[in-house]
Design an enzyme around this catalytic site. Structure first.
Site, mmCIF file in Angstrom:
data_model
loop_
_atom_site.group_PDB
_atom_site.id
_atom_site.type_symbol
_atom_site.label_atom_id
_atom_site.label_comp_id
_atom_site.label_asym_id
_atom_site.label_seq_id
_atom_site.Cartn_x
_atom_site.Cartn_y
_atom_site.Cartn_z
ATOM 1 C CE1 TYR A 1 -3.725 173.992 -58.749
ATOM 2 C CE2 TYR A 1 -2.916 172.304 -57.278
ATOM 3 C CZ TYR A 1 -3.059 173.633 -57.602
ATOM 4 O OH TYR A 1 -2.528 174.585 -56.782
ATOM 5 C CB THR B 1 -0.626 191.142 -49.439
ATOM 6 O OG1 THR B 1 -1.139 190.855 -50.741
ATOM 7 C CG2 THR B 1 -0.047 192.546 -49.412
ATOM 8 C CB SER B 2 -0.058 185.671 -51.176
ATOM 9 O OG SER B 2 1.320 185.332 -51.057
ATOM 10 N N GLY C 1 3.110 180.285 -58.454
ATOM 11 C CA GLY C 1 1.725 180.692 -58.679
ATOM 12 C C GLY C 1 1.668 181.660 -59.829
ATOM 13 N N GLY C 2 0.444 181.954 -60.297
ATOM 14 C CA GLY C 2 0.294 182.857 -61.442
ATOM 15 C C GLY C 2 -0.972 183.680 -61.310
#
Lengths: 315, 315
Positions: A35, A134-135, A227-228
């Site tokens: 980050y 599913t996250s 997100g990645g």
């Protein structure tokens, strides 16, 4: 585990005994230095959680011992047994939900809420498409969409047990669930003919999984990357911009919370999300782990022991 | 070349003798069938141009013989000697500029104008970055930016003669010009320290050239794709969306012109652009070719004879 010396409780401080705090992927990314904003080292991990007020400073007016509070905005250092911070760092939450929900309501459910409300106007009957379904954010998106009468098209990885994963998501309210390979077909519109073309796409994976979101989006649609997980970039054809008029954007909760308007809104949104939990409209899988077993919980959160539910530390 | 039978001039029609019409890359793409909107075949090529009114229908009030007119909105079939169409398909232009400018003012200069005004608010002192800077849109962007006191960072291909190309662009008003390989360095900010970080990026190339635009854009900036000359897609990292908060969009003039508000604005914009030409603030390279030499002009426009100026057919 490290023991820190006691700190003085100043007149506007709350002393909070932590009850529960999750290990989120973003906590691990922060420790890895991924980050762009980093706390000065040495730092205490954890970014959200819930605690009970055990003592208040002499001029604290809005809190009393026994209150349940969450750091709002979320902030560094929730993986500790006691936290002393000014009262304006805390938000009181109702005690009507299990503590593990109050502990986890900010990072993932609030992200899902923002993703669905900040980028396009969704009306009942509209639809959205997301990968990484599913996250925890994915599960929250499915349930919020269903509550708002918005249909969801969900993309998951090809893997052993994908049929079981599809069933779980359908039980949460997913309208359509496909593995990536099922969508690697020429005429994806035929496959999805029961659902209106989605105006909003959510991407937390990148690579092929984001190309599928772009393929399924309708003309003029927006894909939001938050997100990645595949560590692969997003690729989009020239014609998807010129002729399909797609818009590609990003969302980062930490930046969103930096606006004072959003900070005010977020408390209302969090209370709303907790009321959905209380009324059994909103749930997600978690595993409670004693703080003493932090090492096991961390291994599970890092994926070293296969696919595992969200790990929640109990203090 | 095909001879068509004469057509009747109805009461609201103008009969226009074409003076000049360009061969744009988009004309060739339309013939190739790349575009999603196709005229019924057989069709006449050409999408913009200028002509002189040689005869008017009995109820035409706003035009007279001798007027110069351009199709507005641009439309199929400008590669012919005479066109008969209703008066509301035409826009009268001043005769104060060479006809090759009136013939070419819509597709490329108007695109440049829209790209600079529709996506971000540019104030004097701001900057933009573009690739494909030697293209006709690129040249127009440089000159409009300079007129509005906006700095331009320009990216061109690595090729023999790149120094000459840089000089030409600087003479048009380019502040910074680099080849792609010059920008493939780790700390591009040092290289560009004289220019404020651009809030707007323009991409007509794709592939590495679009990655460079994304790299140079400032936090929260927008990249607009309006072409894909490399035939490679646009690739963007997850962090460019989440942490850098970039927005990726597209622009297509034909879709823009489909809005009636834009159609009205576009006539004012075209008149403004032609006034800039008249006052020597706005120019671009063109080569005039007789309609009889169409084949040679087409080969040049297709790049078969090396890098060539814009080919303009004279009738």
């Amino acid at each position: 585990m490290v023991h820190l010396p006691p700190v003085e409780i100043k007149e506007k401080d709350l002393c909070v005994k932590m009850l529960a705090a999750p290990i989120n992927p973003s906590d691990i990314n922060r420790i890895q230095g991924v980050y762009p904003i980093r706390p000065p080292a040495p730092a205490i991990g954890g970014y959200e959680g819930v605690g009970e007020v055990v003592s208040v400073g002499s001029s604290v007016e809005n809190f009393t011992t026994g209150d349940w509070v969450i750091p709002s905005p979320p902030s560094f250092g929730t993986w500790q047994t006691y936290i002393v911070k000014q009262e304006d760092s805390w938000h009181r939450v109702a005690k009507t939900v299990p503590p593990e929900y109050a502990a986890t309501i900010t990072v993932n459910p609030l992200t899902a809420y923002c993703l669905l409300k900040d980028f396009t106007k969704l009306n009942p009957g509209d639809s959205i498409v997301q990968n990484g379904a599913t996250s925890m954010v994915g599960q929250c998106v499915i349930q919020l969409a269903r509550l708002w009468d918005v249909r969801s098209v969900n993309i998951i990885r090809d893997r052993p047990g994908s049929e079981e994963a599809k069933d779980k998501l359908r039980k949460l309210g997913a309208d359509e669930v496909y593995t990536e390979s099922q969508l690697d077909v020429k005429n994806v519109k035929n496959l999805l003919s029961d659902v209106p073309e989605p105006s909003l796409g959510l991407n937390c994976v990148g690579g092929n999984a984001s190309s599928l979101v772009l393929k399924i989006l309708r003309k003029g649609g927006t894909m939001v990357t938050y997100g990645g997980m595949s560590k692969k970039p997003v690729t989009a054809s020239t014609s998807s911009f010129i002729f399909k008029d797609l818009v590609l954007r990003g969302f980062w909760l930490q930046k969103w919370l930096a606006s004072s308007d959003n900070m005010r809104d977020c408390k209302v949104m969090i209370d709303h999300l907790l009321s959905l939990v209380r009324d059994n409209h909103f749930k997600y899988e978690m595993e409670l782990v004693s703080f003493d077993d932090f090492n096991i919980a961390l291994d599970k959160a890092l994926g070293k022991l296969g696919s595992q539910p969200k790990q929640i530390l109990r203090f």
